[in-house]
Design an enzyme around this catalytic site. Sequence first.
Site, PDB file in Angstrom:
ATOM      1  N   CYS A 124      27.849 -21.814   1.445  1.00 19.37           N
ATOM      2  CA  CYS A 124      26.553 -22.460   1.168  1.00 19.37           C
ATOM      3  C   CYS A 124      25.592 -22.199   2.327  1.00 19.37           C
ATOM      4  O   CYS A 124      24.426 -21.830   2.112  1.00 19.37           O
ATOM      5  CB  CYS A 124      26.762 -23.966   0.951  1.00 19.37           C
ATOM      6  SG  CYS A 124      25.259 -24.855   0.514  1.00 19.37           S
ATOM      7  N   CYS A 125      26.063 -22.377   3.574  1.00 20.04           N
ATOM      8  CA  CYS A 125      25.216 -22.115   4.750  1.00 20.04           C
ATOM      9  C   CYS A 125      24.788 -20.649   4.796  1.00 20.04           C
ATOM     10  O   CYS A 125      23.666 -20.333   5.203  1.00 20.04           O
ATOM     11  CB  CYS A 125      25.951 -22.480   6.035  1.00 20.04           C
ATOM     12  SG  CYS A 125      25.945 -24.240   6.439  1.00 20.04           S
ATOM     13  N   CYS A 205      20.268 -30.369   6.431  1.00 22.38           N
ATOM     14  CA  CYS A 205      20.196 -30.558   4.975  1.00 22.38           C
ATOM     15  C   CYS A 205      20.656 -31.969   4.615  1.00 22.38           C
ATOM     16  O   CYS A 205      21.547 -32.532   5.258  1.00 22.38           O
ATOM     17  CB  CYS A 205      21.090 -29.547   4.286  1.00 22.38           C
ATOM     18  SG  CYS A 205      20.550 -27.841   4.494  1.00 22.38           S
ATOM     19  N   CYS A 208      24.388 -32.896   4.238  1.00 22.88           N
ATOM     20  CA  CYS A 208      25.212 -32.644   5.418  1.00 22.88           C
ATOM     21  C   CYS A 208      24.699 -33.392   6.649  1.00 22.88           C
ATOM     22  O   CYS A 208      25.007 -33.014   7.787  1.00 22.88           O
ATOM     23  CB  CYS A 208      25.274 -31.143   5.683  1.00 22.88           C
ATOM     24  SG  CYS A 208      25.943 -30.225   4.290  1.00 22.88           S
ATOM     25  N   CYS A 233      26.190 -24.258  12.027  1.00 21.74           N
ATOM     26  CA  CYS A 233      26.051 -23.683  10.689  1.00 21.74           C
ATOM     27  C   CYS A 233      26.177 -22.169  10.711  1.00 21.74           C
ATOM     28  O   CYS A 233      26.186 -21.534   9.689  1.00 21.74           O
ATOM     29  CB  CYS A 233      24.699 -24.070  10.102  1.00 21.74           C
ATOM     30  SG  CYS A 233      23.316 -23.498  11.098  1.00 21.74           S
TER      31      CYS A 233
HETATM   32  S1  SF4 Z   1      23.928 -27.558   5.875  1.00 21.06           S
HETATM   33 FE1  SF4 Z   1      25.012 -28.207   3.982  1.00 21.06          FE
HETATM   34  S2  SF4 Z   1      23.534 -28.050   2.274  1.00 21.06           S
HETATM   35 FE2  SF4 Z   1      22.673 -26.970   4.085  1.00 21.06          FE
HETATM   36  S3  SF4 Z   1      23.202 -24.858   3.739  1.00 21.06           S
HETATM   37 FE3  SF4 Z   1      24.847 -25.714   5.016  1.00 21.06          FE
HETATM   38  S4  SF4 Z   1      26.417 -26.525   3.595  1.00 21.06           S
HETATM   39 FE4  SF4 Z   1      24.550 -26.076   2.405  1.00 21.06          FE
END
Ligand code: SF4
Length: 265
Positions: A124-125, A205, A208, A233
């Site tokens: 996701c990151c 985000c 998170c 991240c």
């Molecule tokens: S911080 Fe969380 S929501 Fe944002 S990109 Fe990374 S995993 Fe995805």
Amino acid sequence: MSAISLYARPSPDFAQKLAHSLALLKTAAAKYSPLTQASSLGAEDMVITHLMHEAGLFDKPGVSIFVLDTGMLHAETVALVKRIEERYPVTVDVYHPDADATSAFVEENGPQAMYKSLALRKQCCHIRKMAPLDRALAGKKGWLTGLRREQSAARAEVHDIEQQPERTKVNPLVEWTQGDIWHCISANALPYNPMHDQFFPSIGCAPCTRAVTLGEDFRSGRWWWENESAKECGLHVAADGTHEAQEPAAFEPLSSIIPIREIPA
Ligand code: SF4
């Protein structure tokens, strides 16, 4: 209680730190242009944007600011883009993730995939941050970040200038304390995220990020279900990978699903 009243306590040598940061910014603009600030819109980055203005960087060609709008940021965070543009003579470059990639990821793994495994969180990151970061940094010779040594164990070894394979990373606030940051915000009436007044010292985000309690570590509200020593991240992982996250223990996801904003095409 506001973050300013809680934290604004300048170090005895604050004036020297400020002078050093301003000098470093001028050097960075002279040596590493095109130079861009990677702004998370957090307290440190609001200070850096202000110092860039104080150092006259917005008068120079080749200096810019960018924000990675992951589509998962709080509305309070996104609103700061407009406030920066109202206060300073600069247009913030906003980078979004690929809409097809985010849709496919959510469809395949669900909106709370980041809690299911470290691999999915990192995926996701990668989609929402790392791929847009590559686009934002393309062609840049230098970039500015708000990293501070006291933020976490993983950041304790950060230097003010770090040579990376493709560009130079400049960290003008490495020696600043949290008290210095909030003193600067208070003294200059800088705009900041109102969530900082609700015990969110570090804001990323929405899924998170959570508030912390008094005495908890600065970064403890980020990816709180993961290994304490490795909350990054990917934007600021050391070249040797020493800050890489470890697989966390099983985590119970939030009961409520956090809405995902639509990504502009
Ligand atoms: S911080 Fe969380 S929501 Fe944002 S990109 Fe990374 S995993 Fe995805």
